[in-house]
Design an enzyme around this catalytic site. Structure first.
Site, short mmCIF file in Angstrom:
data_model
loop_
_atom_site.label_atom_id
_atom_site.label_comp_id
_atom_site.label_asym_id
_atom_site.label_seq_id
_atom_site.Cartn_x
_atom_site.Cartn_y
_atom_site.Cartn_z
N ASP A 42 8.08 0.52 5.97
CA ASP A 42 7.61 -0.52 6.60
C ASP A 42 8.75 -0.86 7.69
OD1 ASP A 42 5.64 -2.20 7.46
OD2 ASP A 42 6.42 -3.90 6.29
N ASP A 51 6.02 7.59 -5.71
CA ASP A 51 5.73 6.20 -5.77
C ASP A 51 5.13 5.74 -4.19
OD1 ASP A 51 7.49 5.05 -7.55
OD2 ASP A 51 9.49 5.24 -6.33
#
Length: 196
Positions: free
Chosen positions: A110, A139
């Site tokens: 992010d 993940d």
């Protein structure tokens, strides 16, 4: 969640406390918070905010981290036009921190101006590893509700449902560098909805 300034009484210093509310019944999101803290704590780099402690108080997870005085890069971009020297300083520091993180097998997931902390002098700091993942594990940030991240900085591959990797972080960094240089995004989503 929210971030507060607090005093660490044991070491007599100020720290930032990140508190995530509303996770009592959501064990998956609580585990994501713990994963964020662990990923960030693994990184010892001057360009990454240090994590000191993780805990739960009255069913509310929190962690204590380095207090960075200054503002987010997003605030800086909104308040003034960045000079070439500042753009270069932020770009080099952020790239170095991302490179170090990638060498540890961690994808930030992010990268965006609101997760970069800046001040007039001193190091640039990367924070908020809430969407981080490990390259050697499955993940992926995709879920039944779709991929996670910030649309304006999300790579096309992640938007298409593929797992984030180092290239995803580089794509997001490129968007951020464009925004720092021109004061606007190259393409701005008109909605927070990925489908739209």
């Amino acid at each position: 969640g929210a971030v507060f300034q607090a005093r660490d009484e044991s070491l007599q210093r100020f720290v930032a406390i990140k508190v995530i509310r509303g996770l009592k019944a959501d064990s998956h999101r609580r585990e994501r918070l713990i994963q964020e803290a662990r990923a960030q704590a693994r990184i010892s780099h001057p360009g990454v905010v240090h994590i000191y402690y993780v805990g739960i108080h009255h069913d509310c997870p929190f962690f204590a981290m380095e207090l960075v005085q200054g503002q987010s890069l997003a605030q800086r971009i909104r308040s003034q036009r960045l000079s070439f020297a500042e753009i270069t300083r932020v770009a080099i520091a952020t790239s170095a921190a991302l490179g170090h993180t990638a060498a540890l097998g961690i994808v930030h997931g992010d990268v965006k101006p609101s997760n970069i902390l800046v001040k007039d002098s001193g190091p640039i700091k990367r924070s908020d590893f809430g969407l981080s993942s490990y390259l050697d594990r499955d993940d992926s940030q995709t879920s039944s509700s779709g991929p996670a991240g910030t649309l304006n900085y999300m790579s096309p591959e992640v938007a298409a449902g593929q797992p984030a990797d180092v290239r995803s972080d580089m794509y997001s960094l490129g968007i951020m560098l464009y925004e720092m240089t021109f004061g606007a995004l190259p393409i701005e989503a008109s909605s927070e909805s990925l489908e739209e």
